[in-house]
Design a protein around this motif. Structure first.
Motif, PDB file in Angstrom:
ATOM      1  N   UNK A  33       1.288  10.604 -11.187  1.00 44.93           N
ATOM      2  CA  UNK A  33       0.514  11.846 -11.298  1.00 44.93           C
ATOM      3  C   UNK A  33       1.384  12.985 -11.803  1.00 44.93           C
ATOM      4  N   UNK A  34       2.543  13.163 -11.194  1.00 49.23           N
ATOM      5  CA  UNK A  34       3.401  14.281 -11.610  1.00 49.23           C
ATOM      6  C   UNK A  34       3.890  14.084 -13.038  1.00 49.23           C
ATOM      7  N   UNK A  35       4.182  12.844 -13.414  1.00 46.10           N
ATOM      8  CA  UNK A  35       4.636  12.579 -14.784  1.00 46.10           C
ATOM      9  C   UNK A  35       3.533  12.917 -15.785  1.00 46.10           C
ATOM     10  N   UNK A  36       2.311  12.468 -15.492  1.00 40.12           N
ATOM     11  CA  UNK A  36       1.204  12.722 -16.404  1.00 40.12           C
ATOM     12  C   UNK A  36       0.824  14.196 -16.450  1.00 40.12           C
ATOM     13  N   UNK A  37       0.898  14.881 -15.332  1.00 39.11           N
ATOM     14  CA  UNK A  37       0.577  16.302 -15.322  1.00 39.11           C
ATOM     15  C   UNK A  37       1.513  17.077 -16.244  1.00 39.11           C
ATOM     16  N   UNK A  38       2.771  16.680 -16.267  1.00 38.17           N
ATOM     17  CA  UNK A  38       3.731  17.366 -17.122  1.00 38.17           C
ATOM     18  C   UNK A  38       3.473  17.082 -18.593  1.00 38.17           C
ATOM     19  N   UNK A  39       3.119  15.835 -18.919  1.00 34.45           N
ATOM     20  CA  UNK A  39       2.991  15.445 -20.319  1.00 34.45           C
ATOM     21  C   UNK A  39       1.609  15.654 -20.915  1.00 34.45           C
ATOM     22  N   UNK A  40       0.588  15.279 -20.187  1.00 38.78           N
ATOM     23  CA  UNK A  40      -0.743  15.198 -20.771  1.00 38.78           C
ATOM     24  C   UNK A  40      -1.729  16.134 -20.086  1.00 38.78           C
ATOM     25  N   UNK A  41      -1.534  17.380 -20.225  1.00 33.00           N
ATOM     26  CA  UNK A  41      -2.497  18.327 -19.656  1.00 33.00           C
ATOM     27  C   UNK A  41      -3.852  18.138 -20.330  1.00 33.00           C
ATOM     28  N   UNK A  42      -4.894  17.925 -19.531  1.00 30.24           N
ATOM     29  CA  UNK A  42      -6.242  17.839 -20.070  1.00 30.24           C
ATOM     30  C   UNK A  42      -6.741  16.436 -20.369  1.00 30.24           C
ATOM     31  N   UNK A  43      -5.886  15.405 -20.332  1.00 27.68           N
ATOM     32  CA  UNK A  43      -6.352  14.036 -20.569  1.00 27.68           C
ATOM     33  C   UNK A  43      -6.943  13.474 -19.278  1.00 27.68           C
ATOM     34  N   UNK A  44      -7.859  12.522 -19.402  1.00 25.79           N
ATOM     35  CA  UNK A  44      -8.561  11.994 -18.233  1.00 25.79           C
ATOM     36  C   UNK A  44      -8.168  10.559 -17.903  1.00 25.79           C
ATOM     37  N   UNK A  45      -6.867  10.275 -17.930  1.00 27.02           N
ATOM     38  CA  UNK A  45      -6.432   8.913 -17.641  1.00 27.02           C
ATOM     39  C   UNK A  45      -6.527   8.576 -16.162  1.00 27.02           C
ATOM     40  N   UNK A  46      -6.347   9.558 -15.341  1.00 26.57           N
ATOM     41  CA  UNK A  46      -6.368   9.327 -13.901  1.00 26.57           C
ATOM     42  C   UNK A  46      -6.973  10.570 -13.257  1.00 26.57           C
ATOM     43  N   UNK A  47      -7.690  10.393 -12.163  1.00 27.47           N
ATOM     44  CA  UNK A  47      -8.382  11.516 -11.536  1.00 27.47           C
ATOM     45  C   UNK A  47      -7.439  12.196 -10.551  1.00 27.47           C
ATOM     46  N   UNK A  48      -6.810  13.283 -10.998  1.00 29.55           N
ATOM     47  CA  UNK A  48      -5.781  13.965 -10.233  1.00 29.55           C
ATOM     48  C   UNK A  48      -6.305  14.649  -8.968  1.00 29.55           C
ATOM     49  N   UNK A  49      -7.556  15.049  -8.969  1.00 31.63           N
ATOM     50  CA  UNK A  49      -8.056  15.822  -7.833  1.00 31.63           C
ATOM     51  C   UNK A  49      -8.043  15.032  -6.528  1.00 31.63           C
ATOM     52  N   UNK A  50      -8.021  13.710  -6.612  1.00 25.49           N
ATOM     53  CA  UNK A  50      -8.034  12.889  -5.407  1.00 25.49           C
ATOM     54  C   UNK A  50      -6.650  12.511  -4.893  1.00 25.49           C
ATOM     55  N   UNK A  51      -5.613  12.804  -5.661  1.00 23.03           N
ATOM     56  CA  UNK A  51      -4.263  12.448  -5.262  1.00 23.03           C
ATOM     57  C   UNK A  51      -3.630  13.644  -4.569  1.00 23.03           C
TER      58      UNK A  51
ATOM     59  N   UNK B 235       0.839  -1.198   0.000  1.00 23.76           N
ATOM     60  CA  UNK B 235       0.000   0.000   0.000  1.00 23.76           C
ATOM     61  C   UNK B 235       0.880   1.257   0.000  1.00 23.76           C
ATOM     62  N   UNK B 236       1.932   1.268   0.810  1.00 18.95           N
ATOM     63  CA  UNK B 236       2.836   2.421   0.839  1.00 18.95           C
ATOM     64  C   UNK B 236       3.525   2.622  -0.504  1.00 18.95           C
ATOM     65  N   UNK B 237       4.042   1.548  -1.084  1.00 20.27           N
ATOM     66  CA  UNK B 237       4.725   1.650  -2.370  1.00 20.27           C
ATOM     67  C   UNK B 237       3.773   2.093  -3.476  1.00 20.27           C
ATOM     68  N   UNK B 238       2.558   1.558  -3.461  1.00 21.22           N
ATOM     69  CA  UNK B 238       1.567   1.906  -4.472  1.00 21.22           C
ATOM     70  C   UNK B 238       1.208   3.386  -4.374  1.00 21.22           C
ATOM     71  N   UNK B 239       1.112   3.879  -3.159  1.00 21.13           N
ATOM     72  CA  UNK B 239       0.817   5.296  -2.952  1.00 21.13           C
ATOM     73  C   UNK B 239       1.917   6.164  -3.568  1.00 21.13           C
ATOM     74  N   UNK B 240       3.186   5.782  -3.335  1.00 21.73           N
ATOM     75  CA  UNK B 240       4.302   6.545  -3.910  1.00 21.73           C
ATOM     76  C   UNK B 240       4.297   6.471  -5.429  1.00 21.73           C
ATOM     77  N   UNK B 241       3.986   5.303  -5.980  1.00 21.26           N
ATOM     78  CA  UNK B 241       3.961   5.170  -7.438  1.00 21.26           C
ATOM     79  C   UNK B 241       2.855   6.016  -8.055  1.00 21.26           C
ATOM     80  N   UNK B 242       1.707   6.072  -7.410  1.00 20.58           N
ATOM     81  CA  UNK B 242       0.598   6.873  -7.926  1.00 20.58           C
ATOM     82  C   UNK B 242       0.973   8.348  -7.910  1.00 20.58           C
ATOM     83  N   UNK B 243       1.603   8.821  -6.832  1.00 25.77           N
ATOM     84  CA  UNK B 243       2.037  10.216  -6.775  1.00 25.77           C
ATOM     85  C   UNK B 243       3.044  10.513  -7.877  1.00 25.77           C
ATOM     86  N   UNK B 244       3.979   9.590  -8.097  1.00 26.53           N
ATOM     87  CA  UNK B 244       4.987   9.766  -9.142  1.00 26.53           C
ATOM     88  C   UNK B 244       4.326   9.784 -10.521  1.00 26.53           C
TER      89      UNK B 244
END
Length: 176
Positions: free
Chosen positions: A89-107, A78-87
């Motif tokens: 998120x930041x990768x996708x935010x940089x590359x894919x502004x506006x795509x809906x692959x993952x719900x960023x508001x909850x992270x 669970x701890x590792x998965x949490x870190x991977x999701x945060x990582x």
């Protein structure tokens, strides 16, 4: 999010299944409802191993943890998965502004001091000589690395041998 729990060399008890599902359901808010997480519990000697794989739009979140206690493995996953999701998120935010692959508001946002930007800090060049996989493993052991790039003498392709967590060796053969 749908969660499938299975066991390998292990009978999964209801209590263990419920614990894994309860812990992983917390991540449901990050993914779409049709996302399917696969949790595989296994035992190798004295190691209690939990592996979780979550496919999201062509990529995978995969976490594996092994401890002496399966419940401790669940907590570490669970701890590792949490870190991977945060990582992720930041990768996708940089590359894919506006795509809906993952719900960023909850992270939750990562503190700026915690962000580790991936960057190349060193480049090595070396001659790649033809050899077979067994010789490549020997060369890798001689230089003390956990992987080795070589030209396969049989196929003339670039291959990689690597040391696995279980002490065995793996071979990567690219296809073009």
């Amino acid at each position: 999010m749908k969660i499938k729990v299975s066991g390998r060399n292990l009978e999964v008890t209801d209590a263990l299944r419920d614990t894994v599902i309860a812990k992983l359901e917390r991540f449901g808010k990050y993914f779409k409802e049709d996302t399917e997480a696969q949790a595989t519990l296994s035992v190798e000697k004295n190691r209690q191993i939990l592996e979780v794989t979550i496919p999201i739009n062509g990529s995978l979140l995969r976490v594996e943890e092994a401890t002496d206690d399966m419940y401790a493995s669940v907590d570490r996953v669970v701890d590792k998965l949490n870190r991977q999701i945060e990582k992720h998120k930041t990768k996708l935010e940089k590359r894919y502004r506006g795509h809906d692959t993952i719900r960023f508001e909850n992270i939750p946002d990562v503190e700026p001091t915690e962000r580790n930007e991936a960057r190349i800090v060193k480049t090595k060049r070396f001659a790649v000589k033809p050899m077979d996989a067994e010789e490549a493993v020997l060369q890798m052991e001689l230089i003390g690395h956990n992987f080795f790039v070589f030209t396969n003498a049989e196929t003339d392709d670039i291959n990689v041998v690597y040391k696995r967590k279980d002490g065995q060796y793996g071979l990567i053969e690219p296809t073009f």
